[in-house]
Design a protein around this motif. Structure first.
Motif, PDB file in Angstrom:
ATOM      1  N   THR A 204      29.304  44.776  31.289  1.00  0.00           N
ATOM      2  CA  THR A 204      30.173  43.697  31.740  1.00  0.00           C
ATOM      3  C   THR A 204      30.220  43.676  33.267  1.00  0.00           C
ATOM      4  O   THR A 204      29.365  44.283  33.930  1.00  0.00           O
ATOM      5  N   SER A 205      31.206  43.012  33.828  1.00  0.00           N
ATOM      6  CA  SER A 205      31.413  42.970  35.277  1.00  0.00           C
ATOM      7  C   SER A 205      32.895  42.812  35.566  1.00  0.00           C
ATOM      8  O   SER A 205      33.682  42.457  34.679  1.00  0.00           O
ATOM      9  N   ASP A 206      33.260  43.072  36.829  1.00  0.00           N
ATOM     10  CA  ASP A 206      34.634  42.869  37.294  1.00  0.00           C
ATOM     11  C   ASP A 206      34.594  41.796  38.389  1.00  0.00           C
ATOM     12  O   ASP A 206      34.621  42.104  39.586  1.00  0.00           O
ATOM     13  N   VAL A 218      38.572  33.550  52.072  1.00  0.00           N
ATOM     14  CA  VAL A 218      39.644  33.874  51.136  1.00  0.00           C
ATOM     15  C   VAL A 218      38.998  34.316  49.839  1.00  0.00           C
ATOM     16  O   VAL A 218      37.858  33.936  49.543  1.00  0.00           O
ATOM     17  N   GLN A 219      39.690  35.132  49.075  1.00  0.00           N
ATOM     18  CA  GLN A 219      39.105  35.579  47.822  1.00  0.00           C
ATOM     19  C   GLN A 219      40.148  35.658  46.719  1.00  0.00           C
ATOM     20  O   GLN A 219      41.346  35.789  46.970  1.00  0.00           O
ATOM     21  N   SER A 220      39.647  35.553  45.510  1.00  0.00           N
ATOM     22  CA  SER A 220      40.513  35.555  44.334  1.00  0.00           C
ATOM     23  C   SER A 220      40.845  36.986  43.926  1.00  0.00           C
ATOM     24  O   SER A 220      40.346  37.955  44.499  1.00  0.00           O
ATOM     25  N   THR A 221      41.652  37.091  42.902  1.00  0.00           N
ATOM     26  CA  THR A 221      41.912  38.390  42.288  1.00  0.00           C
ATOM     27  C   THR A 221      40.692  38.828  41.474  1.00  0.00           C
ATOM     28  O   THR A 221      39.827  38.016  41.126  1.00  0.00           O
ATOM     29  N   VAL A 222      40.612  40.100  41.192  1.00  0.00           N
ATOM     30  CA  VAL A 222      39.530  40.661  40.387  1.00  0.00           C
ATOM     31  C   VAL A 222      39.910  40.580  38.908  1.00  0.00           C
ATOM     32  O   VAL A 222      41.033  40.920  38.528  1.00  0.00           O
ATOM     33  N   LEU A 248      30.481  29.550  48.515  1.00  0.00           N
ATOM     34  CA  LEU A 248      31.112  30.214  47.375  1.00  0.00           C
ATOM     35  C   LEU A 248      30.239  31.373  46.924  1.00  0.00           C
ATOM     36  O   LEU A 248      29.042  31.203  46.723  1.00  0.00           O
ATOM     37  N   GLN A 249      30.842  32.536  46.779  1.00  0.00           N
ATOM     38  CA  GLN A 249      30.130  33.720  46.296  1.00  0.00           C
ATOM     39  C   GLN A 249      30.955  34.411  45.214  1.00  0.00           C
ATOM     40  O   GLN A 249      32.184  34.459  45.300  1.00  0.00           O
ATOM     41  N   VAL A 250      30.270  34.917  44.217  1.00  0.00           N
ATOM     42  CA  VAL A 250      30.912  35.706  43.172  1.00  0.00           C
ATOM     43  C   VAL A 250      30.414  37.141  43.289  1.00  0.00           C
ATOM     44  O   VAL A 250      29.203  37.380  43.425  1.00  0.00           O
ATOM     45  N   ASP A 254      33.340  46.955  42.837  1.00  0.00           N
ATOM     46  CA  ASP A 254      33.000  48.355  42.587  1.00  0.00           C
ATOM     47  C   ASP A 254      33.912  49.247  43.422  1.00  0.00           C
ATOM     48  O   ASP A 254      34.099  49.016  44.618  1.00  0.00           O
ATOM     49  N   THR A 255      34.454  50.251  42.807  1.00  0.00           N
ATOM     50  CA  THR A 255      35.390  51.142  43.500  1.00  0.00           C
ATOM     51  C   THR A 255      34.687  52.073  44.482  1.00  0.00           C
ATOM     52  O   THR A 255      35.169  52.309  45.593  1.00  0.00           O
ATOM     53  N   PHE A 256      33.517  52.586  44.099  1.00  0.00           N
ATOM     54  CA  PHE A 256      32.881  53.641  44.889  1.00  0.00           C
ATOM     55  C   PHE A 256      31.584  53.205  45.573  1.00  0.00           C
ATOM     56  O   PHE A 256      30.901  54.022  46.164  1.00  0.00           O
ATOM     57  N   SER A 257      31.235  51.945  45.478  1.00  0.00           N
ATOM     58  CA  SER A 257      30.025  51.458  46.145  1.00  0.00           C
ATOM     59  C   SER A 257      30.234  50.020  46.561  1.00  0.00           C
ATOM     60  O   SER A 257      31.262  49.401  46.255  1.00  0.00           O
ATOM     61  N   ALA A 258      29.253  49.468  47.275  1.00  0.00           N
ATOM     62  CA  ALA A 258      29.358  48.084  47.727  1.00  0.00           C
ATOM     63  C   ALA A 258      29.416  47.136  46.532  1.00  0.00           C
ATOM     64  O   ALA A 258      28.779  47.375  45.502  1.00  0.00           O
ATOM     65  N   ASP A 259      30.191  46.080  46.668  1.00  0.00           N
ATOM     66  CA  ASP A 259      30.305  45.108  45.590  1.00  0.00           C
ATOM     67  C   ASP A 259      28.980  44.376  45.392  1.00  0.00           C
ATOM     68  O   ASP A 259      28.314  43.994  46.359  1.00  0.00           O
TER      69      ASP A 259
END
Length: 341
Positions: A204-206, A218-222, A248-250, A254-259
């Motif tokens: 999946t993805s977050d 500006v960015q949305s919530t995860v 627009l980017q999606v 990621d907590t421990f690496s680059a998104d």
């Protein structure tokens, strides 16, 4: 100063409630700068409630002078809420910032032009021309700590530290007058939902969405572990005179690496703004279609995007197929809010 300062502090959702309570005070029911009724915006560091048109001028001054937040749309930190309440609202702030208005100035009214608002608001907050002379912090050179502290001693004892700090000379953040960005309107982007977004984790993805216009982002919530997220979240962008497309980017959080990137697209806002400006005040018209952004091989539209006046507002429904990714679509609504008279 006000009983609001202690009520509900620290509880979830209490910040907006405290701001709304402050807004009900009689002096806060009208814009601090032009007197328009029912202001829905505020300068969190200055401590005043302002209308939509004056909000555009405040944004152009830069956040080092005026940090603009929506009373209803934006999230307020405890510090921002405390700053507003400590100042006490429009009457308290205006007693300082409008202490001495010269004869050559007249305070703009609700029907004032954008240029009239710009001249008054810059003189009031940026140039501090209406303060008592002993309170003005006007030096554009680096001053000693002793000189700086003595020039603002009265304000420091009267109003919040954050309020004063917004006017201290800071060479690293000072913007030249000729370099200020002037905004013509706001985009309210309602991010509705994503469909069949790309997998970037095990199964999946977050995902979250980032919008960029010029120097603003500006960015949305995860949305955790969701390839078909529903946001129904509003994001705001200011639109300068020389605007381009909204990027627009999606991303996958990621907590421990680059998104990781999960696709991107460009949103051409020129059809929306051109159509809106051609018709002027949308509240004068009934519901109708006034324009269209056409699907083509040069854009990411899934279908033609109609621009409509609905309930006195200019809105556009946009369905986008994300680019440079294996799958993914987004649905959003874009609303134009003009700042020009």
């Amino acid at each position: 100063m006000s009983y609001y300062s202690a009520a509900g502090h620290g509880k979830p959702g209490s910040g907006k409630r405290r701001i709304r309570e402050l807004l009900t005070q009689s002096d806060n029911r009208f814009c601090a700068d032009c007197g328009s009724p029912d202001p829905k915006w505020a300068s969190a560091n200055i401590g005043v409630f302002i209308c939509l048109k004056c909000c555009g001028v405040h944004r152009s001054l830069g956040t080092h002078i005026s940090k603009v937040l929506s009373v209803t749309l934006d999230e307020w930190s405890d510090e921002e809420v405390d700053s507003m309440i400590e100042i006490g609202g429009n009457a308290s702030a205006n007693s300082i910032y409008e202490a001495f208005i010269p004869d050559r100035f007249s305070k703009p009214g609700p029907d004032a032009t954008h240029d009239q608002r710009m001249r008054f608001i810059r003189s009031k907050y940026e140039l501090q021309e209406f303060l008592k002379p002993s309170l003005r912090i006007t030096s554009t050179k680096v001053t000693s700590t002793k000189s700086s502290s003595s020039s603002s001693s009265y304000l420091s004892s009267s109003l919040s530290k954050k309020f004063i700090d917004s006017f201290r000379t800071n060479p690293s953040s000072q913007q030249p007058l000729e370099g200020m960005v002037e905004f013509i309107g706001l985009l309210k982007v309602t991010l509705k939902k994503g469909t069949n977004l790309a997998v970037r984790d095990m199964m999946t993805s977050d995902p979250y969405v980032k919008l960029t216009l010029g120097q603003q982002s500006v960015q949305s919530t995860v949305k955790k572990s969701n390839l078909n997220p529903v946001w129904n979240e509003e994001l705001m962008l200011s639109v300068p005179h020389n605007y381009g497309s909204v990027k627009l980017q999606v991303f996958d959080y990621d907590t421990f690496s680059a998104d990781d990137i999960m696709g991107e697209a460009g949103i051409d806002i020129q059809p929306l703004i051109t159509s809106a400006m051609a018709f002027g005040d949308p509240e004068m018209f009934g519901d109708m279609q006034i324009g269209k952004w056409l699907k083509s091989h040069d854009n990411a539209l899934i279908e033609d995007s109609s621009i409509n006046i609905a309930d006195g507002k200019v809105k556009q429904e946009v369905k986008i197929k994300l680019q440079n990714v294996e799958s993914g679509e987004l649905e959003l609504e874009v609303e134009w809010l003009s700042l020009e008279s």
